[in-house]
Write a protein that holds these residues in place. Structure first.
Motif, PDB file in Angstrom:
ATOM      1  N   GLU A 189       8.583  55.645 -19.051  1.00 46.78           N
ATOM      2  CA  GLU A 189       8.580  56.068 -17.652  1.00 46.78           C
ATOM      3  C   GLU A 189       7.030  56.807 -17.259  1.00 46.78           C
ATOM      4  O   GLU A 189       6.684  56.764 -16.324  1.00 46.78           O
ATOM      5  CB  GLU A 189       9.820  56.496 -17.322  1.00 46.78           C
ATOM      6  CG  GLU A 189      10.026  56.615 -15.596  1.00 46.78           C
ATOM      7  CD  GLU A 189      10.840  55.759 -15.115  1.00 46.78           C
ATOM      8  OE1 GLU A 189      10.897  55.755 -13.967  1.00 46.78           O
ATOM      9  OE2 GLU A 189      11.624  54.948 -15.772  1.00 46.78           O
ATOM     10  N   ILE A 193       5.554  52.802 -16.559  1.00 42.15           N
ATOM     11  CA  ILE A 193       6.167  51.782 -16.796  1.00 42.15           C
ATOM     12  C   ILE A 193       7.479  51.629 -15.947  1.00 42.15           C
ATOM     13  O   ILE A 193       8.169  52.574 -15.947  1.00 42.15           O
ATOM     14  CB  ILE A 193       6.534  51.220 -18.131  1.00 42.15           C
ATOM     15  CG1 ILE A 193       5.499  51.233 -18.888  1.00 42.15           C
ATOM     16  CG2 ILE A 193       7.496  50.107 -18.299  1.00 42.15           C
ATOM     17  CD1 ILE A 193       5.552  50.941 -20.403  1.00 42.15           C
ATOM     18  N   ASN A 194       7.689  50.371 -15.162  1.00 42.61           N
ATOM     19  CA  ASN A 194       9.097  50.679 -14.290  1.00 42.61           C
ATOM     20  C   ASN A 194      10.127  49.842 -15.132  1.00 42.61           C
ATOM     21  O   ASN A 194      10.382  48.871 -15.330  1.00 42.61           O
ATOM     22  CB  ASN A 194       8.820  49.814 -12.855  1.00 42.61           C
ATOM     23  CG  ASN A 194       9.896  49.694 -12.079  1.00 42.61           C
ATOM     24  OD1 ASN A 194      11.133  50.347 -12.313  1.00 42.61           O
ATOM     25  ND2 ASN A 194       9.671  49.375 -10.839  1.00 42.61           N
ATOM     26  N   TYR A 198      11.784  45.984 -15.542  1.00 43.53           N
ATOM     27  CA  TYR A 198      11.424  45.472 -16.615  1.00 43.53           C
ATOM     28  C   TYR A 198      12.687  44.888 -17.609  1.00 43.53           C
ATOM     29  O   TYR A 198      12.920  43.924 -18.243  1.00 43.53           O
ATOM     30  CB  TYR A 198      10.428  46.360 -17.816  1.00 43.53           C
ATOM     31  CG  TYR A 198       9.030  46.173 -17.172  1.00 43.53           C
ATOM     32  CD1 TYR A 198       8.789  45.708 -15.901  1.00 43.53           C
ATOM     33  CD2 TYR A 198       7.967  46.242 -18.145  1.00 43.53           C
ATOM     34  CE1 TYR A 198       7.447  45.956 -15.551  1.00 43.53           C
ATOM     35  CE2 TYR A 198       6.725  46.258 -17.679  1.00 43.53           C
ATOM     36  CZ  TYR A 198       6.359  45.953 -16.294  1.00 43.53           C
ATOM     37  OH  TYR A 198       5.078  46.001 -16.106  1.00 43.53           O
TER      38      TYR A 198
END
Lengths: 309, 234
Positions: A189, A193-194, A198
């Motif tokens: 995170e 990165i979501n 994902y």
């Protein structure tokens, strides 16, 4: 890489294998075709399981659920829709349920994830069982059968698509993101990165292929009931096959599915009484002596393949 | 650039930060000092969006960010280097660096950042293909900072960069911090090692029991009687 494994040779090998497979129904006896079809089914399940569970290391034991949903889709729609549409519907049903499961188990990882997905797949099995008994008043259902050749071809296409998807995802930035999520969700995170999106998306993509495999296999089973469609064994085999083949390489899960299905078919016909015993011993040996699977034995020990520039 | 206004942060029912306010200006090093459990990491985690304040506001470049999820805050060019580095040990050094620039479409820019980082941390270039878990403690800290820098952040937040490092490595790390500021990065650093932090910082805040008790230039803090006694041991 040495010349033996050059990309051109690899491509040639893949085309050759595909061509052999595609022409198989013209010259092979029906029972060979039948076993190849079930090998292809396990290849699909194992490869699609590895799409999400390989890089993240979250062990999902819900494969049977998505597979069974595909089967029931085929049972319900098989008589009214053409075969490719049925398969697609099975996949979409798997995808939708994958999103739902992904949403429910967002906060879970490690063995909580494994236990939860297993519990969930048992819950689904018993719910369908209950529904069939009390609401529809049946024990099982007939599936509009298709020829074995057609089942073979649909599974060949689905298996190829899942392998292609796994290959592309693994080599993309998403593959690395999934690996990062598996190592530490919080750090992933931090890296921008979501994690939520994902996790759900790639879990659902793997469910999509499992659903399609179920819908395509249903035609081969002809008669289904909840216990066979949602058989818990289907949840465990992809895990075993993937570990057996080795999850670090693209071909590991394919190899694992191929060899283990082959072995189990041979064992089942030769030693019907000791089948599970021998199968169990093989697996114990693999875990103890080949922790990186067959691919680990074959490979040069170069594990970080997918982000080399 | 960053202005934190009266934020209160809770871990369930326990209040960790009490009406904390402070500012970070462009191109300065702000240090936040405090002992264990004072709320330093909580402050950084709140800024990074891992925690959300129950009241108060956080403004970054004229935008309210206190309710944003972490991955969005990262895309606004705020990087956090967590305590102990938090890198991906099963990936190579290069993969770790690549993840630092995750989500940026411009590959040319990534390569440019990588070159820039190799200049600051030559050791990372040598070990690019090695697994991150094979690095030494100091190299790991460098990797963690380098990862935070890959995105060319406007604000770099460092959580205890001296954590677990040998004294020589600590000076090295702070030298790098200063170098980065001179190259134009704004830095917010949280530290227990008050001596080093006050030596490189421009301004500093003192955090005690979740409250800011003192805020001044580092120059003045070094002279302050209370700081000298309690934090520098003089």
């Amino acid at each position: 890489m040495e010349g033996k494994h050059s990309p051109v040779n690899k491509l040639f090998f893949i085309c050759f294998a595909w061509l052999v497979a595609a022409t198989l129904p013209f010259y092979s006896p029906a029972y060979v075709l039948l076993s190849i079809t079930s090998i292809l089914m396990y290849v699909t399940l194992t490869v699609s399981w590895t799409i999400f569970c390989g890089p993240t290391g979250y062990i999902s034991l819900a494969t049977a659920t998505f597979f069974g949903i595909g089967i029931y889709c085929a049972a319900l729609l098989g008589s009214s829709l053409p075969a490719p549409a049925v398969v697609l519907c099975g996949g979409l049903a798997g995808l939708a349920f994958g999103v739902l499961v992904g949403l429910i188990c967002l906060r879970l990882s490690g063995f909580y994830f494994a236990v939860f997905t297993f519990g969930l797949s048992e819950l689904v099995r018993h719910s369908v069982l209950w529904w069939e008994h009390n609401v529809s008043g049946t024990v099982g259902r007939w599936v509009t059968g298709t020829s074995i050749t057609q089942a073979f071809y649909s599974l060949l296409v689905i298996a190829s698509l899942s392998i292609l998807a796994a290959y592309l995802i693994r080599r993309s930035i998403y593959g690395m993101a999934l690996k990062a999520i598996g190592e530490s969700e919080e750090a992933a995170e931090h890296a921008g990165i979501n994690v939520v999106v994902y996790r759900i998306a790639f879990f659902a993509i793997s469910s999509f292929f499992m659903g399609m495999a179920g819908a395509a296999m249903a035609a081969k089973f002809t008669y289904i009931d909840p216990n066979s469609a949602f058989n818990p064994l289907i949840s465990f085999t992809p895990v075993l096959m993937s570990l057996f083949g080795g999850i670090e390489r693209d071909y590991g899960p394919i190899l694992g599915a191929f060899i283990l299905t082959f072995i189990s078919e041979v064992l089942l016909s030769r030693f019907p009484y000791f089948y599970t015993l021998i199968y169990g011993i093989i697996f114990v040996v693999v875990i103890l002596f080949m922790p990186r699977g067959l691919a680990g034995l074959l490979g040069s020990g170069h594990q970080h393949k997918f982000m080399d520039h | 650039m960053l202005s934190v206004n009266n934020i209160n942060v809770f871990y369930r029912k326990i209040q960790a930060l009490w009406a904390v306010s402070f500012d970070v200006m462009q191109r300065e090093i702000v240090v936040m000092l405090g002992s264990n459990g004072a709320g330093k990491s909580t402050t950084l985690n709140t800024l990074a969006g891992l925690l959300h304040p129950s009241s108060g506001s956080i403004r970054f470049l004229c935008q309210e960010i206190q309710e944003m999820p972490s991955f969005k805050i990262v895309s606004l060019s705020i990087s956090l280097v967590p305590e102990g580095g938090a890198f991906f040990s099963k990936m190579t050094v290069n993969e770790n660096l690549e993840l630092g620039a995750y989500g940026r479409k411009d590959r040319g820019k990534n390569i440019e950042s990588l070159k820039w980082i190799y200049e600051i941390f030559p050791v990372l270039k040598l070990k690019g293909k090695k697994l991150a878990s094979t690095l030494s403690g100091g190299e790991r800290q460098m990797l963690a900072i380098a990862r935070g820098l890959m995105r060319r952040p406007k604000l770099l937040m460092l959580d205890e960069p001296s954590y677990g490092l040998a004294p020589l490595m600590v000076s090295q790390t702070f030298k790098t911090v200063k170098q980065l500021r001179d190259l134009g990065t704004t830095i917010l650093v949280v530290e227990q090692n008050s001596k080093h932090a006050l030596a490189v910082g421009d301004r500093g805040y003192l955090l005690e029991n979740g409250k800011i008790v003192l805020g001044d230039t580092c120059e003045n803090l070094r002279q302050n009687e209370y700081v000298r006694k309690c934090y520098l041991g003089l």
